[in-house]
Design a protein around this motif. Structure first.
Motif, PDB file in Angstrom:
ATOM      1  N   TYR A   1       0.846  -1.183   0.000  1.00  0.00           N
ATOM      2  CA  TYR A   1       0.000   0.000   0.000  1.00  0.00           C
ATOM      3  C   TYR A   1       0.891   1.247   0.000  1.00  0.00           C
ATOM      4  O   TYR A   1       1.997   1.249   0.545  1.00  0.00           O
ATOM      5  CB  TYR A   1      -0.877  -0.034   1.252  1.00  0.00           C
ATOM      6  CG  TYR A   1      -1.828   1.123   1.406  1.00  0.00           C
ATOM      7  CD1 TYR A   1      -2.746   1.422   0.409  1.00  0.00           C
ATOM      8  CD2 TYR A   1      -1.807   1.900   2.552  1.00  0.00           C
ATOM      9  CE1 TYR A   1      -3.636   2.481   0.563  1.00  0.00           C
ATOM     10  CE2 TYR A   1      -2.687   2.958   2.716  1.00  0.00           C
ATOM     11  CZ  TYR A   1      -3.599   3.240   1.715  1.00  0.00           C
ATOM     12  OH  TYR A   1      -4.468   4.283   1.868  1.00  0.00           O
ATOM     13  N   TYR A   2       0.402   2.308  -0.623  1.00  0.00           N
ATOM     14  CA  TYR A   2       1.190   3.535  -0.750  1.00  0.00           C
ATOM     15  C   TYR A   2       1.705   4.027   0.605  1.00  0.00           C
ATOM     16  O   TYR A   2       2.843   4.473   0.730  1.00  0.00           O
ATOM     17  CB  TYR A   2       0.324   4.606  -1.414  1.00  0.00           C
ATOM     18  CG  TYR A   2       1.020   5.934  -1.643  1.00  0.00           C
ATOM     19  CD1 TYR A   2       1.737   6.162  -2.809  1.00  0.00           C
ATOM     20  CD2 TYR A   2       0.934   6.957  -0.701  1.00  0.00           C
ATOM     21  CE1 TYR A   2       2.367   7.377  -3.034  1.00  0.00           C
ATOM     22  CE2 TYR A   2       1.562   8.174  -0.912  1.00  0.00           C
ATOM     23  CZ  TYR A   2       2.267   8.380  -2.090  1.00  0.00           C
ATOM     24  OH  TYR A   2       2.895   9.581  -2.294  1.00  0.00           O
TER      25      TYR A   2
ATOM     26  N   HIS B   1       9.771   7.521   1.882  1.00  0.00           N
ATOM     27  CA  HIS B   1       9.659   8.785   1.148  1.00  0.00           C
ATOM     28  C   HIS B   1      10.272   8.655  -0.242  1.00  0.00           C
ATOM     29  O   HIS B   1       9.701   9.144  -1.232  1.00  0.00           O
ATOM     30  CB  HIS B   1      10.350   9.894   1.936  1.00  0.00           C
ATOM     31  CG  HIS B   1      10.336  11.222   1.234  1.00  0.00           C
ATOM     32  ND1 HIS B   1       9.201  11.994   1.111  1.00  0.00           N
ATOM     33  CD2 HIS B   1      11.332  11.902   0.571  1.00  0.00           C
ATOM     34  CE1 HIS B   1       9.474  13.093   0.428  1.00  0.00           C
ATOM     35  NE2 HIS B   1      10.760  13.058   0.098  1.00  0.00           N
ATOM     36  N   VAL B   2      11.410   7.997  -0.338  1.00  0.00           N
ATOM     37  CA  VAL B   2      12.074   7.829  -1.635  1.00  0.00           C
ATOM     38  C   VAL B   2      11.221   6.968  -2.562  1.00  0.00           C
ATOM     39  O   VAL B   2      11.066   7.284  -3.754  1.00  0.00           O
ATOM     40  CB  VAL B   2      13.466   7.192  -1.443  1.00  0.00           C
ATOM     41  CG1 VAL B   2      14.088   6.832  -2.801  1.00  0.00           C
ATOM     42  CG2 VAL B   2      14.387   8.141  -0.683  1.00  0.00           C
ATOM     43  N   GLN B   3      10.646   5.885  -2.036  1.00  0.00           N
ATOM     44  CA  GLN B   3       9.805   5.023  -2.861  1.00  0.00           C
ATOM     45  C   GLN B   3       8.557   5.748  -3.347  1.00  0.00           C
ATOM     46  O   GLN B   3       8.120   5.569  -4.492  1.00  0.00           O
ATOM     47  CB  GLN B   3       9.416   3.771  -2.075  1.00  0.00           C
ATOM     48  CG  GLN B   3      10.552   2.781  -1.876  1.00  0.00           C
ATOM     49  CD  GLN B   3      10.146   1.616  -0.996  1.00  0.00           C
ATOM     50  OE1 GLN B   3       9.438   1.795   0.008  1.00  0.00           O
ATOM     51  NE2 GLN B   3      10.564   0.423  -1.349  1.00  0.00           N
TER      52      GLN B   3
ATOM     53  N   HIS C   1       9.394   7.753  -6.267  1.00  0.00           N
ATOM     54  CA  HIS C   1       9.530   6.921  -7.459  1.00  0.00           C
ATOM     55  C   HIS C   1       8.169   6.563  -8.055  1.00  0.00           C
ATOM     56  O   HIS C   1       8.030   6.467  -9.280  1.00  0.00           O
ATOM     57  CB  HIS C   1      10.307   5.650  -7.113  1.00  0.00           C
ATOM     58  CG  HIS C   1      11.760   5.889  -6.847  1.00  0.00           C
ATOM     59  ND1 HIS C   1      12.587   4.958  -6.257  1.00  0.00           N
ATOM     60  CD2 HIS C   1      12.549   6.967  -7.100  1.00  0.00           C
ATOM     61  CE1 HIS C   1      13.808   5.447  -6.146  1.00  0.00           C
ATOM     62  NE2 HIS C   1      13.810   6.667  -6.649  1.00  0.00           N
ATOM     63  N   VAL C   2       7.174   6.348  -7.183  1.00  0.00           N
ATOM     64  CA  VAL C   2       5.822   6.069  -7.680  1.00  0.00           C
ATOM     65  C   VAL C   2       5.290   7.260  -8.466  1.00  0.00           C
ATOM     66  O   VAL C   2       4.737   7.109  -9.563  1.00  0.00           O
ATOM     67  CB  VAL C   2       4.871   5.721  -6.517  1.00  0.00           C
ATOM     68  CG1 VAL C   2       3.424   5.637  -7.014  1.00  0.00           C
ATOM     69  CG2 VAL C   2       5.272   4.409  -5.865  1.00  0.00           C
ATOM     70  N   HIS C   3       5.455   8.454  -7.925  1.00  0.00           N
ATOM     71  CA  HIS C   3       4.996   9.656  -8.625  1.00  0.00           C
ATOM     72  C   HIS C   3       5.725   9.825  -9.953  1.00  0.00           C
ATOM     73  O   HIS C   3       5.122  10.207 -10.964  1.00  0.00           O
ATOM     74  CB  HIS C   3       5.195  10.888  -7.739  1.00  0.00           C
ATOM     75  CG  HIS C   3       4.198  10.994  -6.623  1.00  0.00           C
ATOM     76  ND1 HIS C   3       2.986  11.632  -6.772  1.00  0.00           N
ATOM     77  CD2 HIS C   3       4.227  10.525  -5.353  1.00  0.00           C
ATOM     78  CE1 HIS C   3       2.311  11.563  -5.642  1.00  0.00           C
ATOM     79  NE2 HIS C   3       3.044  10.906  -4.754  1.00  0.00           N
TER      80      HIS C   3
END
Length: 276
Positions: free
Chosen positions: A2-3, A8-10, A13-15
Motif C-alpha cells: 500500500y502507498y 519517502h524515496v519510494q 519513485h511512484v509519482h
C-alpha cells in the motif's frame, strides 16, 4: 504494498513512474493517490502501480503504470482477486493510453470487456448569455451543496458521493464549487477546477425533479459567460461515450477539439473470470 507503507524515496519513485506514463491532463481528481494506490515492489524497486478505489460494491482501477509488464500483470490479478473476495459487484478499469495492447490483453485475459471510450473535449467560452446565477459554496452552505450534488448523481457509475472532507480536498486542489440559482430557486450545482491558466469543468448537476427542462444547457451557458468575463477563451471537460445526456449538452459549435484519452473496461460478477 500500500502507498502508505512506502518510504519517502519510494513514494517519489511512484509519482515519477505515474508521471512518465500519463498525459498532463490524465490525473485522478476524486481519489487522491495517498488513499488508493497500490504498488508492486521487487528487490526494493518500484516495478508497477495501480489505483484501487471502492464505493459501495463497485471498484475502479485507475492510475496504472509500470516498469515491468509482468509485475503489472501480477498486481492487476492480485487486486482483481481481492475485489472479488470482497464481494464487489462490478470492477471498472481505465486503460490509458487507450491503445496499449499489452495492458488491454491482461484485462481481457481476466474476463474484462470494453464498455466505454473516454474523451477530452476542448470547449469554447463563446455562447449564449447567462440566464442563471452562481453562488459560491462556503462553510454555511456546503451541506446544501453536498446534499443536492450527491442526490443528483445517485446511481452514477463514475461519480461518487462526496463528504465534507472530500469537498475540502477538492478545494485544496483548486476546485471551485457553486450552487446554481434560477431567481431564488436552487436548480443545480457546478464544479470546475483551475489548472494554472486552464479551466477544467468537472461537473454540472441538475436537481432530479428539474431534469429535461433545459437547465443543463442554461448552467453550461452561465459557466461560459463566467469564463468570458475573466477573458478565458477555452475550457476542457471529460466524458464517456455512454453518457448520452452529456453528449446532448455539448453541440459541435461549442468545441474546437476532441481527443480520445482512454478506454474503460468492465468486469461483472455475473461473468466469472477466465483465470484466478
Amino acid at each position: 504494498m500500500y502507498y502508505g507503507q512506502l518510504s519517502h524515496v519510494q513514494r517519489r519513485h511512484v509519482h515519477q513512474l505515474l508521471h512518465s506514463h500519463q498525459q498532463p491532463y490524465d490525473v485522478s481528481f476524486f481519489q487522491p493517490l495517498e488513499e488508493c494506490q497500490w504498488i508492486y515492489v521487487e528487490s526494493g524497486q518500484i516495478q508497477a502501480t495501480l489505483g484501487y478505489h471502492v464505493v459501495h460494491d463497485v471498484v475502479r482501477l485507475t492510475n496504472g503504470a509500470f516498469h515491468d509488464i509482468q509485475a503489472f500483470r501480477r498486481l492487476a490479478i492480485s487486486l482483481h482477486t481481492h475485489a472479488l473476495r470482497q464481494g464487489c459487484r462490478q470492477i471498472h478499469v481505465q486503460v490509458s493510453p487507450p491503445h496499449d495492447l499489452s495492458v488491454t490483453s491482461i484485462w481481457k485475459e481476466l474476463g474484462y470487456s470494453l464498455y466505454a471510450e473516454q474523451f477530452r473535449l476542448i470547449g469554447l467560452s463563446d455562447g449564449q448569455p447567462a440566464t442563471l446565477r452562481l453562488k459560491a459554496v462556503h462553510e454555511r452552505n456546503q451541506d446544501t451543496y453536498l446534499a443536492l450534488r450527491n442526490d443528483a448523481l445517485k446511481g452514477s457509475t463514475h461519480f461518487f458521493p462526496h463528504s465534507v472532507a472530500d469537498l475540502e480536498k477538492l478545494i485544496r486542489r483548486k476546485a471551485v464549487p457553486y450552487l446554481v440559482y434560477d431567481k431564488q430557486l436552487i436548480v443545480g450545482t457546478l464544479l470546475f477546477q483551475k489548472l494554472g491558466p486552464n479551466i477544467r469543468l468537472l461537473e454540472i448537476t441538475c436537481l432530479p425533479g428539474l431534469r429535461r427542462q433545459g437547465y443543463g444547457s442554461r448552467i453550461l451557458h452561465t459557466f461560459q459567460e463566467k469564463l468570458r468575463r475573466s477573458n478565458i477563451q477555452t475550457f476542457e471537460v471529460f466524458f464517456l461515450s455512454t453518457q448520452q445526456d452529456v453528449l446532448r449538452l455539448y453541440r459541435p459549435t461549442m468545441f474546437c477539439d476532441i481527443q480520445l484519452t482512454s478506454y474503460w473496461h468492465t468486469f461483472s460478477t455475473d461473468h466469472p473470470p477466465l483465470i484466478v
